[in-house]
Enzyme design. Structure first.
Site, short mmCIF file in Angstrom:
data_model
loop_
_atom_site.label_atom_id
_atom_site.label_comp_id
_atom_site.label_asym_id
_atom_site.label_seq_id
_atom_site.Cartn_x
_atom_site.Cartn_y
_atom_site.Cartn_z
N THR A 60 0.84 -1.20 0.00
CA THR A 60 0.00 0.00 0.00
C THR A 60 0.87 1.25 0.00
O THR A 60 0.60 2.22 -0.73
CB THR A 60 -0.91 0.02 1.24
OG1 THR A 60 -1.72 -1.14 1.25
CG2 THR A 60 -1.80 1.25 1.24
N GLN A 69 -5.22 -2.75 -2.75
CA GLN A 69 -4.74 -1.41 -2.44
C GLN A 69 -3.88 -0.86 -3.58
O GLN A 69 -2.92 -1.50 -4.01
CB GLN A 69 -3.92 -1.41 -1.15
CG GLN A 69 -4.71 -1.83 0.07
CD GLN A 69 -4.61 -3.31 0.36
OE1 GLN A 69 -4.34 -4.11 -0.53
NE2 GLN A 69 -4.83 -3.68 1.62
N GLN A 110 -9.51 0.99 -4.48
CA GLN A 110 -9.23 0.88 -3.05
C GLN A 110 -8.03 1.75 -2.69
O GLN A 110 -7.00 1.71 -3.37
CB GLN A 110 -8.97 -0.57 -2.65
CG GLN A 110 -8.77 -0.77 -1.16
CD GLN A 110 -8.68 -2.24 -0.76
OE1 GLN A 110 -8.99 -3.12 -1.55
NE2 GLN A 110 -8.29 -2.49 0.47
N ASP A 111 -8.19 2.55 -1.62
CA ASP A 111 -7.09 3.36 -1.07
C ASP A 111 -6.60 4.44 -2.05
O ASP A 111 -5.39 4.62 -2.23
CB ASP A 111 -5.91 2.48 -0.66
CG ASP A 111 -6.22 1.61 0.54
OD1 ASP A 111 -7.37 1.69 1.05
OD2 ASP A 111 -5.34 0.84 0.98
N ASP A 140 -12.32 2.29 1.55
CA ASP A 140 -11.38 3.08 2.36
C ASP A 140 -10.59 4.04 1.48
O ASP A 140 -9.39 4.24 1.68
CB ASP A 140 -10.41 2.17 3.12
CG ASP A 140 -11.09 1.15 4.00
OD1 ASP A 140 -12.22 1.41 4.44
OD2 ASP A 140 -10.50 0.08 4.25
N ARG A 188 -15.17 3.92 8.60
CA ARG A 188 -14.87 2.95 9.64
C ARG A 188 -13.50 3.29 10.20
O ARG A 188 -12.62 3.80 9.48
CB ARG A 188 -14.92 1.52 9.10
CG ARG A 188 -13.94 1.21 7.96
CD ARG A 188 -14.03 -0.25 7.57
NE ARG A 188 -13.12 -0.57 6.45
CZ ARG A 188 -12.86 -1.81 6.07
NH1 ARG A 188 -13.42 -2.85 6.70
NH2 ARG A 188 -12.05 -2.04 5.06
N TRP A 202 -9.84 2.98 11.17
CA TRP A 202 -8.64 2.18 10.95
C TRP A 202 -7.89 2.01 12.27
O TRP A 202 -7.30 0.97 12.52
CB TRP A 202 -7.77 2.87 9.89
CG TRP A 202 -6.59 2.08 9.42
CD1 TRP A 202 -6.37 0.74 9.58
CD2 TRP A 202 -5.46 2.58 8.70
NE1 TRP A 202 -5.17 0.38 9.00
CE2 TRP A 202 -4.60 1.49 8.45
CE3 TRP A 202 -5.11 3.85 8.22
CZ2 TRP A 202 -3.39 1.63 7.76
CZ3 TRP A 202 -3.92 3.99 7.53
CH2 TRP A 202 -3.06 2.89 7.31
#
Length: 317
Positions: free
Chosen positions: A102, A131, A153-154, A176, A232, A234
């Site tokens: 990531t 990610q 994602q990310d 996320d 949410r 982390w």
């Protein structure tokens, strides 16, 4: 040892540098332009980027400060790459990892303080492979205006506990796709979800007064996204607040998720701070919100000013 070319470039001290792929500017790549800026500059340097698709993995290192990148237009000035977590690294990264993670999947990495972006698109086109970061910010006093950050994602990693500001930007992703530790204000931004998942995953520390603050933003979705959480945690002290935002029908009635099942950080719902105030739209109804989220009073909402959040730094363009 610094090469003669770099010495000459750094002694030029241009206030404006032009990047153009057709050779009409000072450089053909953005990285070359960044490298030419004198180290530890205390006055602002503007790098104008002409329209084009720049296939780069761009890094603005910590010693390259006060840089503004301005694209010719957001739609036509694009920095693109497609690295993702798990992809084979050409050799090994500095941690000895033979694959991208990531943290190394970024298209653009900003480490230098007081950097700004305008009229640019930064994308990670790896697709739905896990990610894959478009922009990572590790700097303090970073600002972006009229930019697009595109991924899955990310997409946007606000990595460290610095101060970031995004104004009139488009941020697109799946899971996320806005995540990290920084204190960040998103003002008049458009946040687009591409799938049923989570928008934010803050990792705010206990010592930070503010985390993610969304002011007057529009939350929209692709047709495939009908059940989306606002966020949410982390990490246990995640802080995320939406104020005067338009929340589309894709935002589910409970609003937030506790990220249960994390053995190292159990019961994050007891310490996270998730709140809303004066939001509108089909997803703004609060009757079914999780009991541990909060609805701010008008007095509490007045605390969320740029002055209170950022202190002496005025990020406005």
């Amino acid at each position: 040892m610094t090469s003669l070319t770099n010495v000459i470039a750094q002694q030029t001290n241009l206030n404006k540098i032009v990047v153009a792929q057709d050779g009409s500017g000072n450089f053909k790549t953005i990285q070359e332009a960044v490298n030419s800026v004198r180290d530890h500059m205390q006055t602002r340097i503007t790098i104008e980027v002409k329209a084009g698709k720049y296939q780069e993995k761009l890094v603005i290192p910590a010693w390259k400060k006060n840089i503004t990148l301005i694209g010719e237009s957001k739609e036509n000035t694009i920095i693109t790459n497609a690295d993702y977590s798990g992809k084979a690294f050409p050799t090994k990264d500095f941690t000895g990892n033979a694959k991208y993670s990531t943290y190394t999947s970024y298209t653009v990495l900003i480490q230098g303080n007081d950097c700004r972006l305008e009229n640019l698109t930064i994308e990670n086109t790896a697709g739905t492979v896990g990610q894959a970061v478009a922009l990572t910010v590790e700097a303090d006093r970073f600002a972006a205006k009229n930019c697009a950050f595109l991924g899955n994602q990310d997409t946007l990693y606000t990595s460290k506990d610095g101060r970031n500001y995004f104004e009139s930007c488009l941020i697109v992703g799946t899971t996320d796709f806005i995540f990290g530790e920084a204190t960040v204000v998103f003002s008049k931004c458009t946040i687009k979800s591409l799938s049923n998942s989570y928008i934010t995953a803050a990792s705010t520390t206990k010592e930070q007064r503010f985390g993610y603050v969304f002011l007057d933003c529009d939350l929209i979705a692709a047709p495939t996204a009908t059940k989306v959480f606002l966020g949410r945690p982390w990490r246990p002290f995640a802080k995320t607040v939406f104020i005067r935002c338009n929340l589309g029908s894709h935002i589910i009635p409970v609003g937030w998720n506790a990220w249960a099942g994390d053995p190292m950080f159990a019961d994050k719902d007891k310490t996270a701070f998730y709140a809303e105030y004066a939001n509108t739209g089909a997803g703004s109804a609060t009757a079914e919100r999780v009991t541990w989220s909060k609805q701010l009073t008008s007095k509490q909402a007045k605390v969320y000013t740029l002055k209170n959040i950022f202190g002496s730094w005025n990020p406005e363009f």
